[in-house]
Design an enzyme around this catalytic site. Structure first.
Site, PDB file in Angstrom:
ATOM      1  N   ASP A  78      49.223 -27.404  63.003  1.00 31.36           N
ATOM      2  CA  ASP A  78      48.099 -27.946  62.228  1.00 31.36           C
ATOM      3  C   ASP A  78      47.126 -28.662  63.177  1.00 31.36           C
ATOM      4  OD1 ASP A  78      50.080 -29.986  62.619  1.00 31.36           O
ATOM      5  OD2 ASP A  78      49.107 -31.223  61.098  1.00 31.36           O
ATOM      6  N   ASP A 110      45.380 -29.097  71.270  1.00 27.53           N
ATOM      7  CA  ASP A 110      46.223 -29.891  70.351  1.00 27.53           C
ATOM      8  C   ASP A 110      46.388 -29.172  69.029  1.00 27.53           C
ATOM      9  OD1 ASP A 110      47.574 -31.912  69.058  1.00 27.53           O
ATOM     10  OD2 ASP A 110      45.808 -33.152  68.747  1.00 27.53           O
ATOM     11  N   GLU A 141      51.747 -32.520  61.582  1.00 24.71           N
ATOM     12  CA  GLU A 141      51.770 -33.597  62.575  1.00 24.71           C
ATOM     13  C   GLU A 141      50.543 -34.489  62.438  1.00 24.71           C
ATOM     14  OE1 GLU A 141      51.564 -36.063  65.941  1.00 24.71           O
ATOM     15  OE2 GLU A 141      50.042 -34.552  65.559  1.00 24.71           O
TER      16      GLU A 141
HETATM   17 ZN   LIG Z   1      49.142 -33.051  68.665  1.00 21.39          ZN
END
Ligand SMILES: [Zn+2]
Length: 450
Positions: A78, A110, A141
């Site tokens: 995510d 990320d 997350e």
């Molecule tokens: Zn992350």
């Protein structure tokens, strides 16, 4: 790398924003995509674990030899939103290679780069896996994780080592292991003064202004130098990084990483690394006030804000948030009413001392990069780390990845990844996994001789 680039191109084009208020369809589609990629890479078992009220978890497994150690590989699929306000140079949901050779796109670093590292590990080790891999790719997350409610449906508890690929070095080319994470908490503040907005000419200067009270309350959080100034909040320096490490000009590195404008300055200079990894930081991340385009000549009856608190790694994040909430209540002017609500609190983390698998990870990095490894605390927070540590208490945690703080700009505009750094981290991770078996075999042989 063409195969890795292909994985990342598909992943970036799937806008898996997990935050509330965003469509859940793309998040589920990304879980399907990730599971298909692990199947294609050669995992022995791939399943999607649905989480009621949450986003699905992708679990994959590569079976090693009987009695081989088990290593958990964690990453998340995510991402944060890419808002219009951030003004991206190009479409955030299309991977683009810049003139500088970096790959751009929301989530490319990320943490889809972490997913790519684990995909590559499976693809490279599938014919003769030295260890058993238990791969956990989370979809929550960046929001309120439900990983704890399904962790026992994985084999995480058997782990000898847990690799979290959701971090990276301060700058490209410096091999780094993360030794601590800050905790994270959040709260909302609402100030009310009137039954309704009133005319700012007729009553301005007499009617209590909710926005004025909010501004006065928020400004009391900081000292004149901009640092958080709240008695009772914890500062805890857990790691003193090697100050000889060349980050490229000391505080100048921090200026570049934060993209500080000429004429603006940092809040910490000489001790910026300590400040990033050790201390409380409070960021006002949202304000509930009229935008200038909608403004009218009224005294506002109510105004609100959302605050993000980063806590010292070993501090109790819930207790720190309570200190902040009490401080806000005490500093709101007496002519206004204030409500502070906790949104969430997740603790930080610090690495245990020693650890032979961490040593192997350090050696794998050293040999891949050809230079000594920087061990330092990170300012970020990854709540899953504490959960995984509790689930597998004997496991050692390895925190690393290709997200360089200097350029990657994760969560911000034009997030990017250096593909050479990703290639190095893939090499280091595979070398580390292979070295665990050699190390274990050495121990067994020594035992036999004895
Ligand atoms: Zn992350």
């Amino acid at each position: 790398m063409p195969r890795v680039r292909g994985w990342l191109e598909s992943l970036v084009s799937s806008p898996s924003v997990s935050l509330p208020g965003h469509p859940t369809g793309p998040v589920h589609a990304t879980a399907d995509l990730v599971s298909a990629q692990f199947r294609e890479a050669g995992a022995d078992l791939v399943e999607i674990i649905d989480i009621p009220g949450g986003h699905p978890l992708v679990r994959a497994r590569l079976h090693g030899p009987p009695d081989a150690p088990t290593v958990v590989l964690y990453a998340h699929y995510d991402v944060q939103p890419a808002t219009e306000r951030q003004s991206w140079a190009t479409d955030p949901w299309t991977l683009r290679e810049g003139d500088d050779g970096r790959w751009y796109g929301r989530g490319v670093a990320d943490d889809k780069s972490g997913v790519a590292m684990h995909l590559a590990a499976v693809a490279l080790l599938r014919d003769a896996p030295p260890v058993s891999l238990e791969i956990i790719i989370e979809g929550e997350e960046e929001t309120c994780s439900h990983l704890g409610s399904v962790i026992d449906r994985t084999r995480a508890a058997e782990a000898d080592a847990i690799v979290v690929a959701d971090l990276g070095p301060p700058r490209v080319g410096i091999p780094a292991l993360t030794t601590s994470l800050r905790g994270v908490a959040a709260c909302t503040v609402e100030v009310r003064t009137l039954e309704h907005d009133v005319h700012s000419g007729q009553l301005g200067g007499v009617a209590p202004d909710a926005l004025q009270a909010l501004i006065m309350t928020l400004s009391s959080l900081y000292g004149p130098d901009g640092a958080v100034d709240i008695p009772g909040l914890t500062t805890d320096i857990t790691t003193t990084p090697d100050r000889g490490t060349d980050l490229g000009g000391g505080a100048a590195w921090a200026r570049r990483a934060a993209a500080v404008l000429p004429g603006a300055g940092l809040l910490a200079e000489a001790d910026f690394l300590d400040r990033l990894s050790s201390g409380p930081a409070i960021t006002v991340i949202g304000l509930d006030v009229p935008r200038p385009a909608e403004a009218s000549n009224v005294v506002l009856a109510r105004a609100g804000a959302k605050l993000s608190l980063r806590t010292a790694p070993r501090a109790d994040a819930g207790a720190e948030l309570a200190v902040l909430a009490e401080f806000l209540r005490s500093r709101c002017p007496s002519w206004a009413t204030v409500t502070v609500d906790a949104v969430r609190a997740a603790p930080g983390w610090t690495a245990r001392r020693g650890g032979r698998l961490r040593d192997l990870a350090r050696v794998a990095l050293e040999e891949t990069y050809g230079s000594s490894v920087l061990e330092l605390g990170s300012g970020v927070s990854i709540p899953a780390v504490r959960l995984l540590e509790r689930t597998a208490p004997r496991a050692e945690l390895i925190l690393w990845g290709p997200q360089d703080t200097e350029r990657a700009n994760i969560h911000g505009a034009d997030e990017s990844l250096n593909p050479d750094e990703l290639a190095r981290m893939i090499t280091a991770q595979v070398a580390f996994l292979a070295s665990i078996t050699r190390h274990e075999a050495g121990i067994r042989a020594t035992r036999k001789e004895a």
